[in-house]
Design a protein around this motif. Structure first.
Motif, PDB file in Angstrom:
ATOM      1  N   UNK A  72       0.832  -1.200   0.000  1.00  0.00           N
ATOM      2  CA  UNK A  72       0.000   0.000   0.000  1.00  0.00           C
ATOM      3  C   UNK A  72       0.868   1.251   0.000  1.00  0.00           C
ATOM      4  N   UNK A  73       0.239   2.380   0.214  1.00  0.00           N
ATOM      5  CA  UNK A  73       0.959   3.650   0.186  1.00  0.00           C
ATOM      6  C   UNK A  73       1.889   3.820   1.388  1.00  0.00           C
ATOM      7  N   UNK A  74       1.721   2.996   2.364  1.00  0.00           N
ATOM      8  CA  UNK A  74       2.442   3.130   3.649  1.00  0.00           C
ATOM      9  C   UNK A  74       2.114   4.467   4.338  1.00  0.00           C
ATOM     10  N   UNK A  75       0.981   5.005   4.017  1.00  0.00           N
ATOM     11  CA  UNK A  75       0.524   6.186   4.762  1.00  0.00           C
ATOM     12  C   UNK A  75      -0.557   5.710   5.712  1.00  0.00           C
ATOM     13  N   UNK A 105      13.902  -4.945  -6.315  1.00  0.00           N
ATOM     14  CA  UNK A 105      13.902  -5.690  -5.046  1.00  0.00           C
ATOM     15  C   UNK A 105      14.713  -4.950  -3.985  1.00  0.00           C
ATOM     16  N   UNK A 106      15.853  -4.417  -4.394  1.00  0.00           N
ATOM     17  CA  UNK A 106      16.705  -3.710  -3.424  1.00  0.00           C
ATOM     18  C   UNK A 106      16.035  -2.410  -2.948  1.00  0.00           C
ATOM     19  N   UNK A 107      15.344  -1.745  -3.858  1.00  0.00           N
ATOM     20  CA  UNK A 107      14.653  -0.509  -3.475  1.00  0.00           C
ATOM     21  C   UNK A 107      13.497  -0.831  -2.529  1.00  0.00           C
ATOM     22  N   UNK A 108      12.780  -1.906  -2.857  1.00  0.00           N
ATOM     23  CA  UNK A 108      11.656  -2.281  -1.979  1.00  0.00           C
ATOM     24  C   UNK A 108      12.143  -2.581  -0.575  1.00  0.00           C
ATOM     25  N   UNK A 112       7.115   5.539  -5.785  1.00  0.00           N
ATOM     26  CA  UNK A 112       6.571   6.795  -5.265  1.00  0.00           C
ATOM     27  C   UNK A 112       5.233   6.568  -4.572  1.00  0.00           C
ATOM     28  N   UNK A 113       4.454   5.651  -5.130  1.00  0.00           N
ATOM     29  CA  UNK A 113       3.147   5.387  -4.524  1.00  0.00           C
ATOM     30  C   UNK A 113       3.287   4.748  -3.138  1.00  0.00           C
ATOM     31  N   UNK A 114       4.321   3.943  -2.966  1.00  0.00           N
ATOM     32  CA  UNK A 114       4.403   3.178  -1.713  1.00  0.00           C
ATOM     33  C   UNK A 114       5.497   3.689  -0.777  1.00  0.00           C
ATOM     34  N   UNK A 115       5.871   4.976  -0.940  1.00  0.00           N
ATOM     35  CA  UNK A 115       7.031   5.439  -0.160  1.00  0.00           C
ATOM     36  C   UNK A 115       6.670   5.925   1.249  1.00  0.00           C
ATOM     37  N   UNK A 116       5.387   6.012   1.576  1.00  0.00           N
ATOM     38  CA  UNK A 116       5.024   6.449   2.929  1.00  0.00           C
ATOM     39  C   UNK A 116       5.613   7.810   3.249  1.00  0.00           C
ATOM     40  N   UNK A 117       6.292   7.918   4.364  1.00  0.00           N
ATOM     41  CA  UNK A 117       6.862   9.212   4.761  1.00  0.00           C
ATOM     42  C   UNK A 117       8.289   9.414   4.262  1.00  0.00           C
ATOM     43  N   UNK A 118       8.795   8.427   3.536  1.00  0.00           N
ATOM     44  CA  UNK A 118      10.145   8.569   2.984  1.00  0.00           C
ATOM     45  C   UNK A 118      10.107   9.558   1.826  1.00  0.00           C
ATOM     46  N   UNK A 119      11.058  10.499   1.841  1.00  0.00           N
ATOM     47  CA  UNK A 119      11.097  11.458   0.730  1.00  0.00           C
ATOM     48  C   UNK A 119      11.915  10.855  -0.405  1.00  0.00           C
ATOM     49  N   UNK A 120      11.447  11.119  -1.621  1.00  0.00           N
ATOM     50  CA  UNK A 120      12.089  10.477  -2.767  1.00  0.00           C
ATOM     51  C   UNK A 120      12.996  11.463  -3.513  1.00  0.00           C
ATOM     52  N   UNK A 121      14.241  11.025  -3.706  1.00  0.00           N
ATOM     53  CA  UNK A 121      15.189  11.820  -4.492  1.00  0.00           C
ATOM     54  C   UNK A 121      15.301  11.154  -5.868  1.00  0.00           C
ATOM     55  N   UNK A 122      14.806  11.825  -6.890  1.00  0.00           N
ATOM     56  CA  UNK A 122      15.004  11.306  -8.245  1.00  0.00           C
ATOM     57  C   UNK A 122      16.476  11.457  -8.582  1.00  0.00           C
ATOM     58  N   UNK A 123      17.098  10.363  -9.012  1.00  0.00           N
ATOM     59  CA  UNK A 123      18.559  10.385  -9.185  1.00  0.00           C
ATOM     60  C   UNK A 123      18.895  10.122 -10.651  1.00  0.00           C
TER      61      UNK A 123
END
Ligand code: DQA
Length: 905
Positions: free
Chosen positions: A81-84, A404-407, A432-443
C-alpha cells in the motif's frame, strides 16, 4: 459477561463458509521433516508447526518449503500500500520467536500509551483456553478456523491505538492472508534479529539451525508485512572489548562510577528504545514524538533540505559488511548518512541471496544506532566491478534486482530514498506510490557528459521528469570535462529554480576530479566520502571529504573566520574554549573561541563592536541581566527568563519577524560585518533535557503521573523546570531553602501556558512547592523519577557549600529514576555519592560534565549553523576536567572516557 465472552461464542460458531478461504491459496507450502508429531501431521500447507509456545526441545526440527517468491519480492503487484497510515493506527509486530517483539511492544506501549495485545493471550481470552489446549481438544480444521477467526477479531476489532504482537501461531496460511489485507491500511512491522541473539534466547537451537530457519521464514514474514525493524542487540564497549549486555558487570571500574551505559542494567534497552520509538514515530508521522526524539537541538528542528551547504556521507554497504566501521566518528560534520547499496560483482550474483535482505536491514540498524542524522538509502544502478579495469564496467543492475533492493529499502523507513530516473516508468511510479513518509530523491547519474552539458535540454528534461513523477528532490550529475563546467552547474540550478513550475530542491554537481569544485559549492546534501573508506571501496579520487568542503568554503571567502567568547564575571575556569576550539578544528573551520571576563555587563559592547563577532556563551551573573540588551529572543529563552547564548544579527531589517527564527539567523552566522542587533537563546535547558532522556530507563518512560523534583531556584532550576515541562512531565515540585524564592519560581511557570495547547486546565503542567526536607512525599503524587539539582556545590561569597542530600522518603520510587546534578566542582557532590550508592535500585546519576557538552552542542549549532562533533566535545570536556582535591575523580574520568560511545542525542 464481557464483550469478549460474547465474541468467543460467535467466533466458534462462525460458519467457515462465510469467509471464503481457499485452502490452496497462498504461495508458501511447508513440509516438516523430522519426527511425525501430532502437530506436524497436520501441518502441511501451514507454518504454525513452529509455535511460540513450543518448548525449545520440541522445536528441534528442520523446515523445508517451496518458495514462490525470492527473499526480496520483485513483482510489480507485490508493491504494498501507500504506507501512509493514520496517526493512531494499530501497529502489528511479526517475526520469529526470539527477535524481541514483546520487549519492543512493551517499550512502545509504555511510551505511547498504546494498548498491548499479545496474540497468545488474546487466543486464550477469546477461546477460554490456550492454543495448545484448544488444539488438543478439537479437530484440526476447527482449530485452524478458530485461529483465523481469533486473528481476524484481534486485528479488525482493534484497529486503533494498539500494539499487537503476533506469535508464530498466527502465521498459518489464512493468517498470512489476513495480515496482507491488514497491511493495506496498517503498519505491520517484521522484526528481525541476528541469529546469534536469537540462538542465545532459544538456547536449544544452534546458530546454524537458526540461520536456516530465518532463511525459510524470512520471505513469508516479509510477504505479510510492509515494514521491517532490525533489533540490534546491545554490546557494551568497555575499554576496547565488547561484551553482550547480559554479562554481569562486576568490574571495580563500574563500581567507581555507575555511568549511564548499557552496562547499567536499567538502561540496557535504552538504545533500542530510542531506535524503535524514532522508527515508529517516522512511519506513523507522529511529529510530536519525533520532536521529543530529536532532542531539541536547533538544527534538528529544520528539514535538512532547507539548510545551506549540507553534506551527506556516503557509506558503501560493502564496506560496512566487510570491515568494522566507527560510524560515530565518521558522522562528524555531516548532515545525513547515505547508505550506498553498491552491487559489487559478487554481490550481484548473490542478489537473490537469502540473507541479503537481512544484511541490508542490519546495515540500516547499525547506522541508526550510531547516528542521529537522517538516513538516505541509495541503490547503485551499475554493478561495481571488483577490479577497476574489468570488462563489466557498464553492466547495469537488472530492473528486477534493482526493484527488489529498493523495496527492501522502503521497508526500513529511511528519511530519503533515491530512485534511478532512467528506470522503467511503472517501477518508479510504484516506488513513489508506496514510499510512505520517505522522501524520494530522483537520481540521474550520467556516465557521459550530456549533449550541451548543463546548458542543454537533456538536463531540463530530467528535472521535469522528476517533477512530474512527484519526486521531492532531484539529484543529477555528469562528468566535468573542463573547469568551466563547474560554473555551468550553477547556471543550471538557477535556471530550474526560476521555471514557472513548483520548484523542487536540486542536488547538482560534476563528477570526476575536475568536478570537485562543484561539489564544494552544491548547496544541499552534497555526497562526501571519508578517508576511512579509501579506494578499497571503489571510491575514487574525485570524491571530496566533509572537511575539504568546509575548508574550501572558508578559503574561497564564502564564509569568514569568526570570533566567539564565553562572557561572564568569573569564567577563567571555563572549559567551553577547549571544547569549541577542538570542534572548530576537526570540522575544518578557522574560528576562535576565547574567554572574555568582565566585571560589568557593559563589557559586552566591546564584543559586539567587533565585525568578526560570531556569538558568545553567557555565564553568571549575566544570564538574566543581558535580556534588556537583546533585539530578539527564542521562545525558549523567553519562557525560561534566562539567556546563555547570544548571536549577532546582521540583517538590515531588525523588524523582520524572521530574525528570531534559527533558519534565517544561521544563514549569516559565519559572515563578518557590522552587528545590528543581538539575538538571545538558552541551551542550558537542552543540555538538561538530553541528560534526563539519557538516564531515564524505559521503565520510567514519562506518563501523566510522572513526577519531577527540582532542587534550587536559580537560573539552572528555571531551565530544569522548562526541560521537564518540555518532556511532558506535568507534576513538578521545587525545593529551595528560601521558600519565597521557590514560590516566585513556581509562579513564573504557573502563570505561563507552556505546551498546553488543547489541554484541559487539570492536565496542564503545574509547579508546586516542597517546604521542608522533613516532610513526607505528598501522597497524592507518585514518588519522583526525575530529579535535577541546580544548587552550587562549592562555596560562594564565603557561604559554605550546601552539601545537599535528597531526603530518603523522597527517593522511594520502586523503579528508581534519574538524578542530574548540574554542579561539577567538585564532581563527587554529596548528592552524586548518595545516588550512585542507590544504583542497584535503578537510580542513575549524571553531573555537570554530562550537561556542559550537551548545551555546548546546541550552542555550536547556533554559532555556526553546522552540526557539532558530539563525541569529540564530550571527550575534550572530560580531558580538560581536573580537580586536584578529589583523587577518586581521575579513575572515574578515565572510565567515562572509555565509555563515551553511544551517548546519542
Ligand atoms: O553555564 C554555562 C557554563 C558556561 O558559562 C561556561 O563557563 O563554560 C557556558 C554556558 O554556555 C553555560 O550555560
Amino acid at each position: 459477561m464481557s464483550s469478549l465472552g460474547l465474541k468467543r461464542k460467535s467466533l466458534v460458531e462462525h460458519d467457515a463458509q462465510t469467509r471464503k478461504y481457499n485452502s490452496t491459496e497462498g504461495a508458501v507450502s511447508l513440509a516438516v521433516l523430522g519426527s511425525q508429531t501430532e502437530s506436524t501431521r497436520h501441518s502441511h500447507g501451514q507454518m504454525s508447526s513452529y509455535n511460540d509456545r513450543d518448548t525449545p526441545q520440541t522445536n528441534h526440527r528442520a523446515l523445508l518449503y517451496e518458495r514462490a517468491s525470492p527473499t526480496l519480492a520483485t513483482d510489480n503487484d507485490s508493491w504494498p500500500s501507500t504506507r501512509n497510515f493514520r496517526l493512531n493506527s494499530s501497529i502489528v509486530l511479526i517475526g520469529i520467536r526470539g527477535t524481541g517483539k514483546s520487549s519492543l511492544a512493551v517499550i512502545l506501549a509504555a511510551a505511547s500509551g498504546r494498548q498491548l495485545i499479545d496474540s497468545d493471550q488474546y487466543f486464550r481470552q477469546v477461546s477460554g483456553c490456550s492454543r495448545a489446549e484448544f488444539k488438543r481438544n478439537n479437530d484440526h480444521a476447527i482449530f485452524q478456523q478458530q485461529e483465523a477467526l481469533v486473528l481476524e477479531s484481534m486485528l479488525w476489532d482493534n484497529q486503533e491505538g494498539c500494539i499487537i504482537v503476533c506469535g508464530a501461531g498466527t502465521m498459518e496460511r489464512r493468517g498470512q492472508k489476513l495480515l496482507r489485507e491488514y497491511a493495506l491500511t496498517h503498519p505491520i512491522i517484521h522484526v528481525v534479529r541476528d541469529p546469534e541473539s536469537i540462538q542465545s534466547y532459544l538456547k536449544a537451537w544452534d546458530t546454524q539451525k537458526v540461520s536456516h530457519f530465518l532463511q525459510i521464514a524470512g520471505p513469508i514474514y516479509r510477504s505479510c508485512s510492509n515494514l521491517e525493524f532490525f533489533n540490534l542487540s546491545e554490546t557494551v564497549s568497555r575499554g576496547g572489548t565488547n561484551t553482550t549486555s547480559s554479562e554481569q558487570d562486576s568490574s571495580l571500574e563500574s563500581q567507581i562510577d555507575q555511568r549511564p551505559q548499557a552496562s547499567t542494567p536499567f538502561l540496557t534497552l535504552k538504545r533500542i528504545q530510542r531506535d524503535f520509538l524514532s522508527f515508529v514515530a517516522f512511519i506513523t508521522d507522529d511529529r510530536e514524538e519525533t520532536g521529543r526524539q530529536q532532542a531539541s537541538f536547533p538544527l534538528s528542528l529544520l528539514p535538512v533540505e532547507s539548510r545551506r551547504n549540507t553534506l551527506a556521507l556516503s557509506v558503501p554497504f560493502s564496506a560496512l559488511c566487510e570491515t568494522s566501521v566507527d560510524i560515530e566518528e565518521l558522522e562528524y560534520n555531516v548532515d545525513a548518512v547515505e547508505l550506498v547499496i553498491d552491487v559489487v560483482e559478487h554481490t550481484a550474483q548473490a542478489a537473490s541471496d537469502l540473507d541479503l535482505a537481512d544484511k541490508i536491514s542490519h546495515a540500516v540498524a547499525l547506522i541508526r544506532r550510531h547516528t542521529i542524522v537522517p538516513l538516505i538509502y541509495h541503490v547503485e544502478s551499475y554493478v561495481r566491478p571488483k577490479r577497476p579495469a574489468s570488462a563489466n564496467q557498464n553492466e547495469r543492475v537488472s530492473d528486477r534486482e534493482y526493484s527488489a533492493l529498493v523495496q527492501q529499502g522502503l521497508r526500513l523507513g529511511p528519511s530519503f530514498l533515491t530512485i534511478d530516473l532512467d528506470r522503467d516508468k511503472t517501477l518508479l511510479a510504484n516506488v513513489i506510490r508506496s514510499c510512505g513518509n520517505t522522501k524520494i530523491i530522483g537520481h540521474f547519474e550520467s556516465r557521459q557528459p550530456f549533449p550541451g552539458g548543463w546548458d542543454g535540454d537533456e538536463c531540463l528534461k530530467i528535472y521535469e521528469r522528476a517533477q512530474k513523477l512527484g519526486c521531492d528532490m532531484l539529484r543529477i550529475c555528469q562528468p566535468a570535462v573542463k573547469v568551466e563546467d563547474n560554473d555551468a552547474v550553477q547556471r543550471f540550478r538557477h535556471k530550474v529554480q526560476n521555471l514557472p513550475i513548483r520548484p523542487i530542491p536540486v542536488i547538482a554537481y560534476n563528477t570526476g576530479p575536475l568536478g570537485r569544485m562543484s561539489r564544494c559549492f552544491n548547496p544541499i546534501l552534497t555526497p562526501v566520502t571519508h578517508s576511512h573508506f579509501g579506494k578499497s571501496s571503489g571510491l575514487v579520487d574525485s570524491d571530496v571529504t566533509a572537511v575539504a568542503v568546509q575548508k574550501a568554503l572558508y578559503s574561497s571567502f564564502v564564509y569568514d573566520p569568526m570570533q566567539y567568547f564565553v562572557f561572564g564575571a568569573n569564567v577563567s575556569y571555563s572549559m567551553s574554549p577547549a571544547m569549541h576550539n577542538a570542534a572548530f578544528e576537526v570540522c575544518g573551520m578557522p574560528h576562535r573561541y576565547s574567554i572574555f571576563q568582565s566585571a560589568e555587563l557593559r563589557g559586552l559592547n566591546e564584543l559586539v563592536e567587533n565585525p568578526y563577532f560570531g556569538g558568545s556563551s553567557v555565564s553568571l551573573p549575566y544570564k538574566t541581566e543581558v535580556i534588556p540588551l537583546l533585539h530578539s529572543m527564542s521562545p525558549h529563552a523567553r519562557a525560561i527568563g534566562a539567556v546563555n547564548t547570544i548571536i549577532p544579527i546582521r540583517n538590515n531589517d531588525l523588524a523582520d519577524p524572521r530574525v528570531s527564527e534559527v533558519s534565517s539567523i544561521h544563514l549569516e552566522r559565519t559572515r563578518a560585518g557590522p552587528v545590528r542587533g543581538i539575538h538571545g537563546d538558552n541551551t542550558d535547558w537542552i543540555g538538561i533535557c538530553n541528560c534526563i532522556r539519557r538516564g531515564l530507563s524505559p521503565a520510567n518512560a514519562i506518563r501523566q503521573t510522572t513526577t519531577g523534583l527540582v532542587i534550587g531556584s536559580g537560573g539552572m532550576a528555571r531551565a530544569a523546570i522548562y526541560s521537564m515541562i518540555h518532556l511532558g512531565v506535568r507534576n513538578i515540585f521545587v525545593y529551595n531553602r528560601t521558600i519565597a524564592k521557590a514560590e516566585r519560581l513556581a509562579e513564573h511557570y504557573n502563570r505561563q501556558d507552556l505546551f498546553s495547547q488543547g489541554r484541559r486546565p487539570e492536565d496542564r503542567p503545574r509547579v508546586r512547592i516542597l517546604s521542608h526536607t522533613d516532610d513526607p512525599w505528598p501522597v497524592a503524587f507518585k514518588q519522583p523519577t526525575i530529579i535535577v539539582s541546580g544548587i552550587p556545590a562549592h562555596s560562594i561569597a564565603g557561604e559554605p557549600a550546601p552539601n545537599f542530600n535528597v531526603p530518603t522518603q523522597w527517593l522511594e520510587s520502586p523503579t528508581g529514576g534519574v538524578v542530574v546534578d548540574l554542579a561539577y566542582k567538585p564532581l563527587n557532590t554529596p548528592l552524586m555519592k548518595q545516588i550512585r550508592a542507590l544504583s542497584h535500585r535503578g537510580w542513575v546519576a549524571l553531573d555537570g560534565l554530562d550537561v556542559l557538552p550537551e548545551q555546548g552542542f546546541a550552542q555550536f549549532e547556533l554559532f555556526t549553523g553546522r552540526r557539532a562533533p558530539r563525541r569529540l566535545m564530550r571527550t575534550i570536556v572530560l580531558q580538560e576536567y581536573e580537580d586536584d582535591e578529589v583523587h577518586d575523580d581521575r579513575n572515574a574520568i578515565q572510565y567515562r572516557l572509555r565509555n563515551l560511545d553511544g551517548q546519542l542525542t
